[in-house]
Design a protein around this motif. Structure first.
Motif, PDB file in Angstrom:
ATOM      1  N   GLY A  67     100.232   3.163  -4.594  1.00  0.00           N
ATOM      2  CA  GLY A  67     100.040   2.870  -6.007  1.00  0.00           C
ATOM      3  C   GLY A  67     101.277   2.402  -6.740  1.00  0.00           C
ATOM      4  N   PHE A  68     102.323   1.984  -6.047  1.00  0.00           N
ATOM      5  CA  PHE A  68     103.462   1.373  -6.750  1.00  0.00           C
ATOM      6  C   PHE A  68     103.877   0.099  -6.031  1.00  0.00           C
ATOM      7  CE2 PHE A  68     105.371   4.330  -3.731  1.00  0.00           C
ATOM      8  CZ  PHE A  68     106.404   3.617  -3.188  1.00  0.00           C
ATOM      9  N   GLY A  69     104.401  -0.823  -6.800  1.00  0.00           N
ATOM     10  CA  GLY A  69     104.789  -2.097  -6.215  1.00  0.00           C
ATOM     11  C   GLY A  69     106.204  -2.060  -5.681  1.00  0.00           C
ATOM     12  N   ILE A  70     106.505  -2.968  -4.753  1.00  0.00           N
ATOM     13  CA  ILE A  70     107.855  -3.048  -4.199  1.00  0.00           C
ATOM     14  C   ILE A  70     108.352  -4.478  -4.380  1.00  0.00           C
ATOM     15  CG2 ILE A  70     109.253  -2.810  -2.121  1.00  0.00           C
ATOM     16  CD1 ILE A  70     107.378  -0.684  -1.177  1.00  0.00           C
ATOM     17  N   GLU A  79      99.975  -2.491  -4.141  1.00  0.00           N
ATOM     18  CA  GLU A  79      99.793  -1.100  -4.571  1.00  0.00           C
ATOM     19  C   GLU A  79      98.747  -0.340  -3.764  1.00  0.00           C
ATOM     20  OE1 GLU A  79     100.180  -3.622  -6.520  1.00  0.00           O
ATOM     21  OE2 GLU A  79     101.427  -3.124  -8.246  1.00  0.00           O
ATOM     22  N   THR A  80      97.802  -1.076  -3.136  1.00  0.00           N
ATOM     23  CA  THR A  80      96.696  -0.381  -2.473  1.00  0.00           C
ATOM     24  C   THR A  80      97.080   0.147  -1.094  1.00  0.00           C
ATOM     25  OG1 THR A  80      95.949  -2.492  -1.618  1.00  0.00           O
ATOM     26  CG2 THR A  80      94.908  -1.714  -3.646  1.00  0.00           C
ATOM     27  N   TYR A  81      98.218  -0.279  -0.564  1.00  0.00           N
ATOM     28  CA  TYR A  81      98.609   0.195   0.760  1.00  0.00           C
ATOM     29  C   TYR A  81      99.053   1.664   0.692  1.00  0.00           C
ATOM     30  CZ  TYR A  81      98.265  -4.377   2.942  1.00  0.00           C
ATOM     31  OH  TYR A  81      97.806  -5.549   3.451  1.00  0.00           O
ATOM     32  N   THR A  82      99.266   2.270   1.885  1.00  0.00           N
ATOM     33  CA  THR A  82      99.528   3.707   1.933  1.00  0.00           C
ATOM     34  C   THR A  82     101.021   4.015   1.822  1.00  0.00           C
ATOM     35  OG1 THR A  82      99.732   3.619   4.307  1.00  0.00           O
ATOM     36  CG2 THR A  82      97.550   4.100   3.412  1.00  0.00           C
ATOM     37  N   TYR A  83     101.330   5.315   1.668  1.00  0.00           N
ATOM     38  CA  TYR A  83     102.734   5.761   1.680  1.00  0.00           C
ATOM     39  C   TYR A  83     103.377   5.475   3.021  1.00  0.00           C
ATOM     40  CZ  TYR A  83     102.187   8.252  -2.719  1.00  0.00           C
ATOM     41  OH  TYR A  83     101.986   8.565  -4.021  1.00  0.00           O
ATOM     42  N   GLY A  84     102.573   5.563   4.090  1.00  0.00           N
ATOM     43  CA  GLY A  84     103.109   5.265   5.420  1.00  0.00           C
ATOM     44  C   GLY A  84     103.611   3.831   5.470  1.00  0.00           C
ATOM     45  N   ARG A  85     102.854   2.928   4.794  1.00  0.00           N
ATOM     46  CA  ARG A  85     103.261   1.533   4.772  1.00  0.00           C
ATOM     47  C   ARG A  85     104.593   1.370   4.040  1.00  0.00           C
ATOM     48  NH1 ARG A  85     100.938  -2.941   7.467  1.00  0.00           N
ATOM     49  NH2 ARG A  85     101.286  -4.826   6.237  1.00  0.00           N
ATOM     50  N   THR A  86     104.834   2.158   2.972  1.00  0.00           N
ATOM     51  CA  THR A  86     106.099   2.029   2.240  1.00  0.00           C
ATOM     52  C   THR A  86     107.282   2.351   3.141  1.00  0.00           C
ATOM     53  OG1 THR A  86     106.110   4.313   1.466  1.00  0.00           O
ATOM     54  CG2 THR A  86     105.021   2.705   0.071  1.00  0.00           C
ATOM     55  N   ILE A 342     121.502  -0.296  -6.967  1.00  0.00           N
ATOM     56  CA  ILE A 342     121.159  -1.496  -7.726  1.00  0.00           C
ATOM     57  C   ILE A 342     119.683  -1.816  -7.605  1.00  0.00           C
ATOM     58  CG2 ILE A 342     123.439  -2.550  -7.650  1.00  0.00           C
ATOM     59  CD1 ILE A 342     122.399  -4.293  -5.355  1.00  0.00           C
ATOM     60  N   GLY A 343     118.923  -0.943  -6.939  1.00  0.00           N
ATOM     61  CA  GLY A 343     117.478  -1.115  -6.904  1.00  0.00           C
ATOM     62  C   GLY A 343     116.963  -2.060  -5.845  1.00  0.00           C
ATOM     63  N   TYR A 344     117.746  -2.347  -4.820  1.00  0.00           N
ATOM     64  CA  TYR A 344     117.195  -3.106  -3.700  1.00  0.00           C
ATOM     65  C   TYR A 344     116.274  -2.169  -2.925  1.00  0.00           C
ATOM     66  CZ  TYR A 344     116.911  -5.495   0.784  1.00  0.00           C
ATOM     67  OH  TYR A 344     116.456  -6.090   1.930  1.00  0.00           O
ATOM     68  N   PRO A 345     115.045  -2.610  -2.595  1.00  0.00           N
ATOM     69  CA  PRO A 345     114.074  -1.679  -2.003  1.00  0.00           C
ATOM     70  C   PRO A 345     114.329  -1.402  -0.528  1.00  0.00           C
ATOM     71  CG  PRO A 345     113.096  -3.824  -2.283  1.00  0.00           C
ATOM     72  CD  PRO A 345     114.461  -3.919  -2.867  1.00  0.00           C
ATOM     73  N   ASP A 346     115.355  -0.655  -0.198  1.00  0.00           N
ATOM     74  CA  ASP A 346     115.589  -0.304   1.204  1.00  0.00           C
ATOM     75  C   ASP A 346     114.913   1.029   1.500  1.00  0.00           C
ATOM     76  OD1 ASP A 346     117.258   1.545   0.004  1.00  0.00           O
ATOM     77  OD2 ASP A 346     118.523   1.616   1.791  1.00  0.00           O
ATOM     78  N   LEU A 347     115.140   1.540   2.707  1.00  0.00           N
ATOM     79  CA  LEU A 347     114.444   2.761   3.131  1.00  0.00           C
ATOM     80  C   LEU A 347     114.713   3.920   2.172  1.00  0.00           C
ATOM     81  CD1 LEU A 347     112.753   4.079   5.370  1.00  0.00           C
ATOM     82  CD2 LEU A 347     114.871   4.707   6.473  1.00  0.00           C
ATOM     83  N   VAL A 348     116.001   4.136   1.841  1.00  0.00           N
ATOM     84  CA  VAL A 348     116.341   5.284   0.994  1.00  0.00           C
ATOM     85  C   VAL A 348     115.774   5.103  -0.407  1.00  0.00           C
ATOM     86  CG1 VAL A 348     118.250   6.508  -0.079  1.00  0.00           C
ATOM     87  CG2 VAL A 348     118.382   5.873   2.302  1.00  0.00           C
ATOM     88  N   SER A 349     115.888   3.882  -0.931  1.00  0.00           N
ATOM     89  CA  SER A 349     115.456   3.689  -2.312  1.00  0.00           C
ATOM     90  C   SER A 349     113.929   3.735  -2.439  1.00  0.00           C
ATOM     91  CB  SER A 349     116.055   2.379  -2.805  1.00  0.00           C
ATOM     92  OG  SER A 349     115.209   1.713  -3.650  1.00  0.00           O
ATOM     93  N   VAL A 350     113.200   3.152  -1.475  1.00  0.00           N
ATOM     94  CA  VAL A 350     111.743   3.144  -1.563  1.00  0.00           C
ATOM     95  C   VAL A 350     111.155   4.475  -1.104  1.00  0.00           C
ATOM     96  CG1 VAL A 350     109.653   2.170  -0.545  1.00  0.00           C
ATOM     97  CG2 VAL A 350     111.440   0.673  -1.364  1.00  0.00           C
ATOM     98  N   PHE A 351     111.541   4.869   0.114  1.00  0.00           N
ATOM     99  CA  PHE A 351     110.849   6.004   0.731  1.00  0.00           C
ATOM    100  C   PHE A 351     111.416   7.330   0.239  1.00  0.00           C
ATOM    101  CE2 PHE A 351     109.610   8.598   4.476  1.00  0.00           C
ATOM    102  CZ  PHE A 351     108.252   8.446   4.310  1.00  0.00           C
ATOM    103  N   ALA A 352     112.771   7.492   0.349  1.00  0.00           N
ATOM    104  CA  ALA A 352     113.367   8.752  -0.089  1.00  0.00           C
ATOM    105  C   ALA A 352     113.535   8.778  -1.605  1.00  0.00           C
ATOM    106  CB  ALA A 352     114.713   8.963   0.594  1.00  0.00           C
TER     107      ALA A 352
END
Lengths: 396, 367
Positions: A67-70, A79-86, A342-352
């Motif tokens: 439910g959030f965009g990247i 947004e419809t994909y799962t947390y696993g996908r993030t 700086i908000g680049y969507p890497d593993l730590v910023s998106v997932f953690a």
């Protein structure tokens, strides 16, 4: 005989706690108990706390909708994909920035490292200034500098910096034409594959022939020509089955083409400039570690300077450079996690970051994130051990 | 009788000595070299004069508003830094209490000076005091709550003060811990060894930022309910554990470089394990790895900037906050350059000091 006896009795009289072996066992048993008790204490607290807060353990949350965009994704995602996908989106973004950073850092590092050893005073001084400046400034600060001070103040899309109507630079990013393959482009890939296999066979043959007859074969120049030339030839013969998708201004932003978001650009710039300074030092120490006697001995054997460099100096310098180089690659990969600043969507910023905040599954998310970095670093250190064994100096 | 008087030596040709000779050998020794020199000189010409003009000549230094900067553009606006200088140094610390931080800083400098004087006899005791006594004094000075000093919560500590506090605590904690871990990793006891190996490899394998995340989201879960753990303390623990693993590897490389004969000789003298380590092995091993130790300290100093991500206000975070001030928008280059300059001074002087120390402690035969 008589002298043996007293030592025997005195040995048997030594108090048990003075025996190193006994003390080692007791000490280690104590250590195991202490660690076990500490672990149990933590586990107990964690379970109790989670129960209190109503957090369910387990990885079930991974299949819930995120439910959030990247901002940037290499695989299809909305947004419809799962947390696993993030998790995978973040992981791929991390690998992308690490790969680009490693490529540019290696390039900068080797260039500056050699420049620092140059006999030209001005060039050597410039390289030293570069290294001493960027090594001693925190990476986070450099990332923020590139992002907030350089890329953000760029003009708006409407006033973008235009390079020949093909490349555009503005505060939304850098836009390139994107090559799009048409039907029949697969032949070019096939040609490339065939060229690589062919060159590998050729290299083996050249090596064997040199071992048998001593005649060298210019494998590097011929190999490069074949690997570049054959696909190009096929590409032209098959009628150039490719066109470019040019970026064009639509509304407030550019559409089409290949987009490099400013976050990615800032991160790659900072990582490669910072790590490049460290790689330069590794390259310098590697080259300096080959003593001058080696060069003189090679000249005395009648080797030409080019051949000396290729067969004597570089192989020995590489033995020093490669371990430092891999540890710098590892550092770069770990440092790419600063993306979150700086908000680049890497593993730590998106997932953690986002996923953790939305689900509250702190233990699982942090464990998965750390697991990724641990796996990468263990793989690299396994490679290092293998390499060190292979390249170890064989001494008497 | 005529004696032979030799003619005085001719001076060397003007092209091989002096300025011209130096230029010829170092800059214009061949065609390729000349091209390189010209290219490098062009790069310097492109970057250096505009930089000096921007940072020094056309810059605005004094004042308390941004008006002069807006009227006359083209130079750096250092007014932005000078107006907020106190915040960058002391963070959100109450202004009336700045003297406590200054006092602690002066005290530290006064205590440290004798350590650098060769003839000072009580170096060891003073060193112990700086390591163990001074932090207690500094803590009570900063935090207050005793002797009528106003209590200042750690969340209000900030700026360069916080950076230095984090760095010095990290150094003081990670150094002994690193030595212990290194000794443990070289131990003959299998369980001790494997515990140390797992510990070291774990911390070295993960990025510091995940460690800080862990300390801020997972520590509250690990501890019994109701324990309120100070945010600053959590960051300190995270940084110290993280850097101690790196320190352990540096120390281990020194231990491995000591010849086996030294270990055997120490045993033959009847020294116990701790005696032989502290009197024979470690003094030699640590001396060998001074550059590595200082590099770890420099890395630690730079890594303290990451605490801004978990919401502590170190110097970089104070500057970032100042950049967001609507009255002072658009001065990110000045603010970040100032931060870069401060960090650079600290790191560069540390690396130079390590070089000097290395030369001083070099007791072997130098070629």
């Amino acid at each position: 005989m008589a002298t043996d006896k007293p030592t025997q009795t005195s040995a048997s009289k030594v108090a048990l706690w003075r025996l190193p072996a006994f003390r080692a066992i007791v000490f280690q048993a104590l250590l195991v108990v202490a660690i076990g008790a500490f672990g149990y204490y933590l586990l107990n607290n964690t379970l109790q706390n989670m129960e209190q807060r109503g957090i369910t353990t387990g990885f079930g949350f991974l299949s819930n909708a995120a439910g959030f965009g990247i901002l940037q994704s290499l695989i299809p995602y909305d947004e419809t994909y799962t947390y696993g996908r993030t998790f995978f989106v973040g992981l791929l973004n991390t690998l992308l920035v690490a790969g680009l950073g490693i490529f540019f850092a290696t390039f900068i590092g080797f260039f500056v490292g050699v420049a620092r050893l140059s006999r030209n005073w001005l060039v050597a001084r410039l390289a030293t200034v570069y290294i001493e400046t960027f090594r001693n400034i925190p990476l986070l600060l450099q990332i923020m500098f590139w992002y907030f001070a350089v890329l953000r103040p760029l003009p708006l899309p409407r006033q973008s910096i235009n390079m020949g109507d093909t490349v555009f630079l503005n505060n939304r990013g850098l836009f390139f034409p994107r090559p799009v393959a048409e039907d029949g482009f697969g032949l070019v890939w096939l040609a490339l594959l065939a060229a690589i296999i062919g060159v590998a066979v050729l290299a083996r043959w050249a090596h064997k022939r040199q071992d048998a007859t001593g005649q060298p074969f210019p494998i590097y120049s011929v190999g490069t020509a074949v690997i570049l030339g054959l696909p190009l030839l096929v590409f032209l013969i098959s009628g150039a089955p490719m066109h470019f998708d040019y970026p064009a201004l639509k509304g407030f932003n550019f559409k089409g083409g290949l987009e490099v978001i400013p976050e990615l650009a800032a991160l790659v710039l900072a990582l490669s400039i910072y790590t490049g300074a460290f790689i330069a030092e590794a390259v310098r120490s590697g080259i300096l570690s080959v003593t001058h006697g080696q060069t003189e001995a090679a000249f005395a054997l009648g080797l030409r300077p080019q051949v000396t460099l290729k067969l004597v100096i570089i192989p020995q310098a590489m033995r020093v450079i490669i371990p430092q180089l891999t540890s710098q690659y590892l550092n770069l990969t770990k440092n790419s996690s600063l993306a979150t600043a700086i908000g680049y969507p890497d593993l730590v910023s998106v997932f953690a970051g986002t996923t953790l905040n939305q689900t509250g599954q702190a233990v699982e998310v942090i464990a998965m994130t750390m697991g990724v970095y641990l796996t990468i670093s263990l793989l690299i250190s396994m490679f290092m051990n293998w390499y060190n064994k292979r390249k170890q100096l064989v001494e008497r | 009788m005529s004696t032979h008087t030799p003619q005085p030596d001719l001076p060397p040709p003007i092209t091989s000595v002096g300025v011209i000779g130096w230029l010829r050998t170092n800059l214009f020794s061949s065609w390729g070299n000349t091209v390189l020199t010209l290219a490098a000189a062009y790069v310097v010409y492109l970057t250096l004069p505009p930089l000096i003009e921007w940072a020094l000549i056309k810059a605005h230094w004094l004042g308390d508003s941004r008006e002069p900067c807006d009227l006359e553009k083209g130079g750096a606006c250092w007014v932005f830094v000078s107006v907020r200088f106190n915040q960058f140094m002391y963070g959100l610390y109450p202004e009336a209490q700045y003297w406590r931080i200054n006092l602690a800083a002066i005290l530290l400098v006064v205590l440290m000076i004798p350590l650098f004087i060769k003839q000072f006899p009580w170096k060891l005791w003073l060193g112990f005091f700086v390591l163990f006594g001074y932090p207690v004094i500094a803590f009570y000075l900063f935090s207050g709550g005793v002797l009528g000093l106003e209590h200042v919560e750690t969340s209000r500590w900030g700026g360069l003060t916080l950076t230095l506090v984090l760095a010095s605590v990290g150094m003081a904690a990670s150094f002994p811990l690193g030595i212990l871990l290194a000794l443990g990793r070289r131990s003959s006891m299998p369980i001790v060894k494997s515990v140390c190996v797992v510990f070291i490899e774990f911390w070295r394998g993960v990025p510091l930022i995940t460690v800080l995340f862990m300390s801020s989201v997972m520590l509250p879960l690990f501890l019994p309910e109701g324990t309120n753990f100070d945010k600053l303390l959590r960051a300190m623990i995270g940084i110290s554990l993280f850097q101690s693993a790196y320190m352990a590897e540096v120390v281990r490389s020194g231990l491995q470089a000591i010849p086996k004969g030294q270990y055997e000789a120490a045993q033959a003298m009847g020294l116990s394990y701790w005696q032989s380590m502290s009197l024979i092995i470690l003094p030699q091993a640590l001396k060998l790895v001074i550059p590595g130790i200082v590099n770890t300290f420099i890395a630690l100093f730079k890594d303290t900037t990451l605490v801004l991500i978990i919401g502590l206000f170190d110097m970089l975070a104070m500057i970032e906050a100042a950049l967001a001030d609507p009255k002072w928008l658009g001065f990110s280059i000045e603010g970040l350059s100032f931060a870069a300059f401060v960090y650079w001074i600290f790191c560069f002087s540390m690396s130079r000091y390590s070089m000097a120390l290395e030369r001083k402690l070099h007791t072997g035969h130098k070629r």
